[in-house]
Design a protein around this motif. Structure first.
Motif, PDB file in Angstrom:
ATOM      1  N   ASN A  82      85.413  70.344 -34.262  1.00 40.92           N
ATOM      2  CA  ASN A  82      85.166  70.264 -32.828  1.00 40.92           C
ATOM      3  C   ASN A  82      83.729  69.835 -32.542  1.00 40.92           C
ATOM      4  N   LEU A  83      82.784  70.428 -33.284  1.00 46.38           N
ATOM      5  CA  LEU A  83      81.388  70.056 -33.085  1.00 46.38           C
ATOM      6  C   LEU A  83      81.143  68.619 -33.525  1.00 46.38           C
ATOM      7  N   MET A  84      81.756  68.190 -34.610  1.00 42.75           N
ATOM      8  CA  MET A  84      81.575  66.809 -35.069  1.00 42.75           C
ATOM      9  C   MET A  84      82.219  65.819 -34.104  1.00 42.75           C
ATOM     10  N   ALA A  85      83.301  66.241 -33.443  1.00 45.06           N
ATOM     11  CA  ALA A  85      83.893  65.369 -32.422  1.00 45.06           C
ATOM     12  C   ALA A  85      82.908  65.168 -31.276  1.00 45.06           C
ATOM     13  N   ALA A  86      82.190  66.236 -30.911  1.00 39.39           N
ATOM     14  CA  ALA A  86      81.164  66.111 -29.870  1.00 39.39           C
ATOM     15  C   ALA A  86      80.023  65.217 -30.340  1.00 39.39           C
ATOM     16  N   VAL A  87      79.659  65.312 -31.617  1.00 38.27           N
ATOM     17  CA  VAL A  87      78.613  64.454 -32.172  1.00 38.27           C
ATOM     18  C   VAL A  87      79.041  62.988 -32.101  1.00 38.27           C
ATOM     19  N   GLU A  96      79.786  72.190 -18.587  1.00 40.19           N
ATOM     20  CA  GLU A  96      80.871  71.843 -19.504  1.00 40.19           C
ATOM     21  C   GLU A  96      80.349  71.617 -20.915  1.00 40.19           C
ATOM     22  N   ARG A  97      79.133  71.085 -21.030  1.00 42.17           N
ATOM     23  CA  ARG A  97      78.553  70.797 -22.340  1.00 42.17           C
ATOM     24  C   ARG A  97      77.924  72.019 -23.004  1.00 42.17           C
ATOM     25  N   VAL A 114      76.224  64.441   4.653  1.00 40.57           N
ATOM     26  CA  VAL A 114      76.348  64.000   3.259  1.00 40.57           C
ATOM     27  C   VAL A 114      74.953  63.788   2.666  1.00 40.57           C
ATOM     28  N   ASP A 115      74.730  64.336   1.476  1.00 37.23           N
ATOM     29  CA  ASP A 115      73.454  64.157   0.769  1.00 37.23           C
ATOM     30  C   ASP A 115      73.764  63.708  -0.652  1.00 37.23           C
ATOM     31  N   GLN A 116      73.540  62.427  -0.945  1.00 33.73           N
ATOM     32  CA  GLN A 116      73.874  61.884  -2.260  1.00 33.73           C
ATOM     33  C   GLN A 116      73.089  62.574  -3.373  1.00 33.73           C
ATOM     34  N   ARG A 117      71.862  62.983  -3.072  1.00 31.43           N
ATOM     35  CA  ARG A 117      71.068  63.660  -4.093  1.00 31.43           C
ATOM     36  C   ARG A 117      71.720  64.979  -4.483  1.00 31.43           C
ATOM     37  N   GLU A 118      72.204  65.730  -3.494  1.00 30.40           N
ATOM     38  CA  GLU A 118      72.870  66.993  -3.801  1.00 30.40           C
ATOM     39  C   GLU A 118      74.161  66.761  -4.575  1.00 30.40           C
ATOM     40  N   ILE A 119      74.867  65.680  -4.240  1.00 32.37           N
ATOM     41  CA  ILE A 119      76.107  65.363  -4.954  1.00 32.37           C
ATOM     42  C   ILE A 119      75.815  65.071  -6.417  1.00 32.37           C
ATOM     43  N   VAL A 120      74.777  64.250  -6.669  1.00 34.80           N
ATOM     44  CA  VAL A 120      74.422  63.919  -8.045  1.00 34.80           C
ATOM     45  C   VAL A 120      73.969  65.167  -8.797  1.00 34.80           C
ATOM     46  N   GLU A 121      73.118  65.981  -8.159  1.00 34.34           N
ATOM     47  CA  GLU A 121      72.645  67.195  -8.810  1.00 34.34           C
ATOM     48  C   GLU A 121      73.793  68.142  -9.120  1.00 34.34           C
ATOM     49  N   ASP A 122      74.755  68.234  -8.213  1.00 31.38           N
ATOM     50  CA  ASP A 122      75.920  69.086  -8.453  1.00 31.38           C
ATOM     51  C   ASP A 122      76.751  68.551  -9.612  1.00 31.38           C
ATOM     52  N   ASP A 123      76.932  67.237  -9.672  1.00 31.51           N
ATOM     53  CA  ASP A 123      77.677  66.639 -10.790  1.00 31.51           C
ATOM     54  C   ASP A 123      76.967  66.907 -12.119  1.00 31.51           C
ATOM     55  N   LEU A 124      75.632  66.812 -12.110  1.00 36.28           N
ATOM     56  CA  LEU A 124      74.872  67.073 -13.338  1.00 36.28           C
ATOM     57  C   LEU A 124      74.992  68.529 -13.757  1.00 36.28           C
ATOM     58  N   ARG A 125      74.970  69.437 -12.788  1.00 40.74           N
ATOM     59  CA  ARG A 125      75.131  70.867 -13.115  1.00 40.74           C
ATOM     60  C   ARG A 125      76.504  71.131 -13.715  1.00 40.74           C
TER      61      ARG A 125
END
Length: 293
Positions: A104-109, A83-84, A67-78
């Motif tokens: 849709n764009l204003m909802a994201a804003v 998605e964004r 288990v590598d928490q850094r890889e997990i966080v980096e994967d979540d960020l990717r």
């Protein structure tokens, strides 16, 4: 004290300790507590082998589970960035008018704007954007550099009196401290400015003082604040005829500003925030005063 003494009620021996007549019993640790301690120690030893645990000279034990928490966080960020990406790209490439017309764009804003504002702007302007002493209220539709999203975005991008090469530059001279105006002229022009937002103070007793202050204003202040004292967004000079003040609108506060000058500062965000994030912030800040008087 006799350590062999027994408590007459419970039958347990005492430890020999006594506080204010209260004797401590020498009772065993409850079995449930002992079991809990044994289990937690066994779990800790097993965890040492399964998970990254012990630091070494140049590395650390990796653990049998890999288990590598850094890889997990980096994967979540990717994943979050992926998605964004579609709507972030849409915001980056669309004009402000197109974004405002796209629900849709204003909802994201509306979803992203508060987090961006809280992380980058709230420390100075307050969590609700209502400002504080020395920092303008962003909810009152009273803008130094213009309140359209395009102007707000440009202010965010280059900052005010910041190190950015294209920064907006604004500074009020220290008229009194640098002896550009005499003490009486400072007080007279302060009285005139105060009367602009408090017309009830104009009386027959001070009409000459305020008239003299008007002359000083025309000669020394109108170039930035305008002949009507309603400010000029081209140079970031505030409107002096309303009741919205950055540094305070009392007579003493105005005298302090005229005497010592003012120079606000806002950092440039074009290196910390992406173009899309600057647009989101600009639209969010613009929305704070929509529909307000």
């Amino acid at each position: 004290m006799d350590l062999g003494e027994r408590d007459p009620i419970s039958g347990h021996q005492t430890t020999g300790h006594e506080w204010n007549g209260i004797k401590e019993l020498d009772t065993p640790v409850p079995r449930g507590i002992l079991i809990f301690l044994v289990v937690t120690h066994i779990f800790a030893v097993i965890w040492w082998f399964l998970m990254p645990t012990w630091p070494l000279v140049t590395t650390y034990t990796k653990g049998l589970l890999g288990v590598d928490q850094r890889e997990i966080v980096e994967d979540d960020l990717r994943k979050a960035a992926a998605e964004r990406a579609p709507w972030m790209k849409g915001i980056e490439t669309a004009s402000f008018e197109e974004i405002q017309a796209n629900e849709n764009l204003m909802a994201a804003v509306r979803q992203t704007g508060p987090q961006l504002f809280g992380d980058n702007c709230a420390a100075c302007h307050g969590a609700a954007g209502t400002g504080q002493a020395g920092y303008p209220d962003l909810t009152d539709d009273d803008w130094l550099w213009g309140g359209d999203p395009e102007f707000i975005a440009e202010t965010l991008r280059v900052g005010i009196n910041s190190p950015h090469q294209e920064t907006r530059v604004a500074q009020m001279p220290a008229f009194g401290r640098d002896e550009m105006l005499s003490r009486s002229e400072v007080r007279n022009v302060a009285a005139y400015v105060y009367s602009l937002s408090n017309p009830s103070v104009l009386t027959s007793e001070n009409v000459d003082t305020i008239a003299a202050g008007r002359e000083v204003f025309v000669a020394s202040c109108a170039a930035c604040h305008g002949d009507d004292a309603k400010g000029m967004t081209e140079v970031g000079a505030p409107n002096l005829t309303d009741t919205r003040w950055i540094y305070g609108g009392s007579m003493d506060a105005i005298i302090t500003s005229v005497h010592g000058g003012r120079q606000g500062h806002m950092p440039t965000w074009d290196e910390r925030l992406t173009p899309a994030e600057i647009k989101i912030l600009a639209l969010y800040v613009h929305s704070l005063n929509v529909g307000k008087p």
